[in-house]
Design a protein around this motif. Structure first.
Motif, PDB file in Angstrom:
ATOM      1  N   GLY A 119      23.122   9.691  47.142  1.00 31.13           N
ATOM      2  CA  GLY A 119      24.575   9.677  47.311  1.00 31.13           C
ATOM      3  C   GLY A 119      24.981   9.970  48.740  1.00 31.13           C
ATOM      4  O   GLY A 119      25.901   9.337  49.276  1.00 31.13           O
ATOM      5  N   LEU A 120      24.295  10.912  49.385  1.00 32.24           N
ATOM      6  CA  LEU A 120      24.585  11.255  50.771  1.00 32.24           C
ATOM      7  C   LEU A 120      24.340  10.054  51.691  1.00 32.24           C
ATOM      8  O   LEU A 120      25.185   9.719  52.524  1.00 32.24           O
ATOM      9  N   VAL A 121      23.208   9.401  51.517  1.00 30.32           N
ATOM     10  CA  VAL A 121      22.888   8.226  52.333  1.00 30.32           C
ATOM     11  C   VAL A 121      23.921   7.122  52.123  1.00 30.32           C
ATOM     12  O   VAL A 121      24.404   6.513  53.078  1.00 30.32           O
ATOM     13  N   ARG A 122      24.292   6.881  50.863  1.00 30.24           N
ATOM     14  CA  ARG A 122      25.278   5.835  50.578  1.00 30.24           C
ATOM     15  C   ARG A 122      26.654   6.164  51.149  1.00 30.24           C
ATOM     16  O   ARG A 122      27.342   5.284  51.676  1.00 30.24           O
ATOM     17  N   GLN A 123      27.070   7.419  51.071  1.00 29.74           N
ATOM     18  CA  GLN A 123      28.370   7.807  51.605  1.00 29.74           C
ATOM     19  C   GLN A 123      28.386   7.742  53.136  1.00 29.74           C
ATOM     20  O   GLN A 123      29.370   7.278  53.725  1.00 29.74           O
ATOM     21  N   LEU A 180      30.151  16.625  49.309  1.00 33.46           N
ATOM     22  CA  LEU A 180      29.728  16.916  47.930  1.00 33.46           C
ATOM     23  C   LEU A 180      28.262  16.587  47.703  1.00 33.46           C
ATOM     24  O   LEU A 180      27.520  17.387  47.121  1.00 33.46           O
ATOM     25  N   PHE A 181      27.818  15.413  48.160  1.00 35.60           N
ATOM     26  CA  PHE A 181      26.419  15.039  47.947  1.00 35.60           C
ATOM     27  C   PHE A 181      25.478  15.904  48.785  1.00 35.60           C
ATOM     28  O   PHE A 181      24.367  16.223  48.342  1.00 35.60           O
ATOM     29  N   ALA A 182      25.901  16.338  49.972  1.00 40.60           N
ATOM     30  CA  ALA A 182      25.092  17.279  50.760  1.00 40.60           C
ATOM     31  C   ALA A 182      24.980  18.613  50.029  1.00 40.60           C
ATOM     32  O   ALA A 182      23.895  19.213  49.977  1.00 40.60           O
ATOM     33  N   PHE A 183      26.083  19.068  49.456  1.00 39.13           N
ATOM     34  CA  PHE A 183      26.078  20.306  48.670  1.00 39.13           C
ATOM     35  C   PHE A 183      25.115  20.197  47.491  1.00 39.13           C
ATOM     36  O   PHE A 183      24.321  21.110  47.233  1.00 39.13           O
ATOM     37  N   ILE A 184      25.163  19.080  46.767  1.00 38.49           N
ATOM     38  CA  ILE A 184      24.281  18.880  45.610  1.00 38.49           C
ATOM     39  C   ILE A 184      22.822  18.828  46.054  1.00 38.49           C
ATOM     40  O   ILE A 184      21.944  19.412  45.402  1.00 38.49           O
ATOM     41  N   ILE A 207      25.040  25.469  39.406  1.00 35.21           N
ATOM     42  CA  ILE A 207      26.055  25.656  38.359  1.00 35.21           C
ATOM     43  C   ILE A 207      27.345  24.962  38.793  1.00 35.21           C
ATOM     44  O   ILE A 207      27.969  24.232  38.019  1.00 35.21           O
ATOM     45  N   TRP A 208      27.744  25.167  40.049  1.00 33.87           N
ATOM     46  CA  TRP A 208      28.949  24.510  40.560  1.00 33.87           C
ATOM     47  C   TRP A 208      28.762  22.999  40.662  1.00 33.87           C
ATOM     48  O   TRP A 208      29.685  22.227  40.360  1.00 33.87           O
ATOM     49  N   ALA A 209      27.583  22.565  41.093  1.00 27.49           N
ATOM     50  CA  ALA A 209      27.319  21.125  41.214  1.00 27.49           C
ATOM     51  C   ALA A 209      27.434  20.435  39.859  1.00 27.49           C
ATOM     52  O   ALA A 209      28.014  19.342  39.752  1.00 27.49           O
ATOM     53  N   GLN A 210      26.912  21.060  38.820  1.00 29.24           N
ATOM     54  CA  GLN A 210      27.001  20.473  37.480  1.00 29.24           C
ATOM     55  C   GLN A 210      28.431  20.538  36.947  1.00 29.24           C
ATOM     56  O   GLN A 210      28.905  19.610  36.297  1.00 29.24           O
ATOM     57  N   PHE A 211      29.123  21.628  37.237  1.00 27.91           N
ATOM     58  CA  PHE A 211      30.513  21.776  36.815  1.00 27.91           C
ATOM     59  C   PHE A 211      31.391  20.668  37.409  1.00 27.91           C
ATOM     60  O   PHE A 211      32.250  20.108  36.724  1.00 27.91           O
ATOM     61  N   LEU A 212      31.154  20.330  38.667  1.00 26.92           N
ATOM     62  CA  LEU A 212      31.927  19.274  39.327  1.00 26.92           C
ATOM     63  C   LEU A 212      31.630  17.887  38.764  1.00 26.92           C
ATOM     64  O   LEU A 212      32.452  16.981  38.876  1.00 26.92           O
ATOM     65  N   GLN A 213      30.449  17.726  38.147  1.00 26.29           N
ATOM     66  CA  GLN A 213      30.070  16.431  37.596  1.00 26.29           C
ATOM     67  C   GLN A 213      30.504  16.245  36.146  1.00 26.29           C
ATOM     68  O   GLN A 213      30.436  15.140  35.622  1.00 26.29           O
ATOM     69  N   ALA A 214      30.951  17.290  35.499  1.00 22.44           N
ATOM     70  CA  ALA A 214      31.264  17.204  34.067  1.00 22.44           C
ATOM     71  C   ALA A 214      32.515  16.383  33.731  1.00 22.44           C
ATOM     72  O   ALA A 214      32.471  15.557  32.832  1.00 22.44           O
TER      73      ALA A 214
END
Length: 147
Positions: free
Chosen positions: A20-24, A47-51, A70-77
């Motif tokens: 995702g980071l590369v694509r963005q 966001l993708f760097a954070f993940i 936990i935050w990364a998964q929460f943001l994807q829900a």
């Protein structure tokens, strides 16, 4: 102790975050954008760097990695697509359960592995829908309560 599921979550975060980071970044550097599009793309990079960082720290059994994941998964829900606002984020894989909000609501299910997705927009489809990424929800539960 690092469980099998925690390791799988870390692998998906690392792979999906990197892809995702590369694509963005490619999208940011490769096209002319204005205003809101540029802001959304930069937000996607962050966001993708954070993940990606969350996945690396989770794989190395760092406590910060668990909290970040936990935050990364929460943001994807959540999945939201209405006529005035749309939001979706997936990194690595997803299993989306959604409901179309029409006169006759319909349930839908979609899944993919080795995927990424980022959508933040004002506006959306004519047939609004809401949903949840079940894979992100289960991952969040494992990380949050599987200690």
């Amino acid at each position: 102790m690092h469980s099998f599921f925690t390791r799988v979550i870390a692998v998906f975060e690392i792979a999906g975050g990197l892809y995702g980071l590369v694509r963005q970044v490619d999208h940011l550097l490769g096209s002319r954008m204005s205003g809101l599009d540029a802001v959304v793309t930069v937000l996607g990079v962050l966001l993708f760097a954070f993940i990606l960082v969350a996945g690396v720290l989770l794989a190395s059994n760092d406590a910060r990695g668990t909290q970040m994941s936990i935050w990364a998964q929460f943001l994807q829900a959540p999945l939201v697509a209405t006529s005035f606002f749309s939001y979706a984020l997936s990194s690595g894989a997803y299993a989306n359960l959604s409901m179309t909000l029409q006169r006759s609501p319909r349930l839908g299910f979609d899944w993919a592995i080795a995927e990424h997705g980022w959508l933040l927009a004002l506006g959306g489809p004519s047939a609004a829908h809401i949903g949840i990424n079940l894979l992100a929800l289960v991952s969040w539960l494992i990380l949050r309560f599987g200690r």
